[in-house]
Write an enzyme that holds these catalytic residues in place. Structure first.
Site, short mmCIF file in Angstrom:
data_model
loop_
_atom_site.label_atom_id
_atom_site.label_comp_id
_atom_site.label_asym_id
_atom_site.label_seq_id
_atom_site.Cartn_x
_atom_site.Cartn_y
_atom_site.Cartn_z
N TRP A 21 41.50 26.51 43.04
CA TRP A 21 42.60 26.14 42.39
C TRP A 21 41.83 25.63 41.12
O TRP A 21 41.57 25.93 39.93
CB TRP A 21 43.43 24.84 42.70
N LYS A 42 55.78 21.89 45.40
CA LYS A 42 54.99 21.44 46.88
C LYS A 42 56.03 20.00 46.70
O LYS A 42 56.23 20.15 48.04
CB LYS A 42 53.86 21.01 46.06
N ASP A 60 44.69 18.04 38.44
CA ASP A 60 45.84 19.17 38.87
C ASP A 60 46.33 17.98 39.77
O ASP A 60 45.38 18.24 40.76
CB ASP A 60 45.19 20.01 38.59
C1 LIG Z 1 49.99 25.46 44.24
C2 LIG Z 1 48.86 25.34 43.16
C3 LIG Z 1 48.51 25.97 41.54
C4 LIG Z 1 49.51 27.25 41.37
O1 LIG Z 1 50.60 26.04 40.74
P1 LIG Z 1 51.67 27.45 40.12
O2 LIG Z 1 52.50 26.66 39.30
O3 LIG Z 1 51.69 28.73 41.36
O4 LIG Z 1 51.05 28.07 39.19
C5 LIG Z 1 47.44 25.18 41.18
N1 LIG Z 1 47.51 24.49 41.81
C6 LIG Z 1 47.48 23.91 42.52
C7 LIG Z 1 45.99 22.38 43.12
C8 LIG Z 1 48.39 23.82 43.52
O5 LIG Z 1 48.37 23.33 44.60
#
Ligand SMILES: *Cc1c(COP(=O)(O)O)cnc(C)c1O
Length: 360
Positions: A102, A195, A171
């Site tokens: 990521w 999540k 993030d």
């Molecule tokens: C799932 C995830 C993403 C991607 O998220 P989207 O909403 O599908 O763009 C980005 N960073 C992390 C850490 C993730 O777990």
């Protein structure tokens, strides 16, 4: 039909209480004779939902008046671009830490916008690792420092957040509100909702208000954070149903004692699972360096890929869903976000012991 034990990485399990409430009021929200989905985003019924979602998020995150909550679209993936487009001025540079899949994607997008300094790269290390965040060579004049608090695929999580000379940006898609943190260290945090916060389609952004003015006027209106900030995320039609579910999840989380309350539950769940791995005499092998083990995504291997495939297959037969590791790394991954109940982890631990007895 019983509820599955859902270990999906995302979209992931939602609290049953939230789903039950959404079901109960799906066709008639608060006596209005309409679903919340059918209400105007400018009307009274939806406005109350929206305001409560913002207020509850502020409370759960411990926001001061210096910060603003935004509900955006495009997922965390759009934030990989939107962060540098807004915060990285022409001629400036930003610090990034590459901890895995990521972080790497965030870096790739930032490089399209400006100069990126990579402070550390642990993305290829096996067992999966993270750097010592207290000892990184942070630039004095960076526009911001970007980190990924939890690497969902690798199963690693930052154990603490460092003090940095420029605003920290994180993030937090896969561990937001799984534990308390000090927002005042951050300039911006973002998370796709699917999540820990609700359904996909909503992206939470928390931004320090002084950073709203950094974006150039030439940036398309919808990409400027200040556009939605000025309108409390109602500049255009927001994802109303997703925000409604997120609001219900925020209520559920407040009833659990907020971030501190859920952290205690999360730690207990993760400890049980890691104990099962570590106590298996090497049959199960954790894939993350212990100091950086995630409390959200627990990753491990079995002695062979054949046994891993059998493990996943037999787990499904016992109603345990989503245990196959990400296609890029293989192995097993159990995602045990806030809404994954302790009973699901207990069932998994019992299954692991049984599986080892038969196949070990
Ligand atoms: C799932 C995830 C993403 C991607 O998220 P989207 O909403 O599908 O763009 C980005 N960073 C992390 C850490 C993730 O777990």
């Amino acid at each position: 039909m019983s509820r599955a034990y859902n270990f999906n990485a995302g979209p992931a399990a939602l609290p049953l209480e939230v789903l039950e409430q959404a079901k109960a009021e799906l066709t008639d929200f608060a006596g209005t004779g309409m679903s919340i989905m059918e209400h105007s985003h400018r009307g009274k019924a939806y406005d109350a939902v929206h305001q409560e979602a913002v207020a509850n998020m502020s409370k759960l995150l411990g926001l001061t008046d210096d910060y603003q909550v935004l509900f955006l679209q495009g997922g965390a993936s759009l934030q990989f671009s939107q962060v540098p487009l807004n915060l990285l001025p022409a001629g400036g540079s930003a610090d990034y830490v590459n901890t895995g899949t990521w972080a790497n994607k965030a870096i790739k997008e930032a490089k399209k916008v400006g100069t990126v300094n990579i402070l550390a790269d642990t993305s290829k290390e096996i067992p999966t690792n993270m750097p010592d965040f207290a000892a990184l060579p942070y630039s004095k004049d960076a526009a911001y420092v970007h980190v990924t608090s939890n690497e969902t695929i690798a199963g690693t999580e930052m154990p603490f957040f460092p003090d940095t000379p420029s605003p920290l940006v994180a993030d937090m898609s896969s561990d937001i509100l799984s534990r308390p943190f000090d927002i005042t260290k951050f300039g911006l945090v973002y998370a796709g909702a699917q999540k820990n916060l609700g359904p996909s389609g909503v992206t939470l952004v928390v931004i320090r208000k002084d950073l709203l003015e950094r974006a150039p006027e030439t940036l398309p209106t919808m990409l400027q954070y200040r556009t939605q900030a000025k309108e409390n995320s109602l500049y255009n039609t927001p994802p109303t149903f997703g925000i409604y579910i997120l609001m219900l999840v925020s209520r559920w989380l407040l009833a659990k004692g907020g971030a501190a309350g859920i952290e205690a539950i999360n730690k207990a769940k993760a400890a049980k699972l890691y104990a099962a791995i570590d106590g298996s005499g090497g049959f199960y092998k954790g894939t993350a360096v212990p100091a950086f083990r995630s409390n959200m995504n627990v990753t491990w291997r079995l002695p062979s890929e054949e046994l891993e495939a059998l493990f996943v297959k037999e787990a499904i037969a016992q109603n345990m869903i989503g245990l196959k590791g990400h296609r890029s790394v293989g192995g097993i991954r159990a995602s045990i976000y806030n809404a994954c109940p302790p009973e699901a982890v207990d069932a998994l631990v019992a299954f692991m012991a049984d599986f080892q007895k038969k196949n070990g």
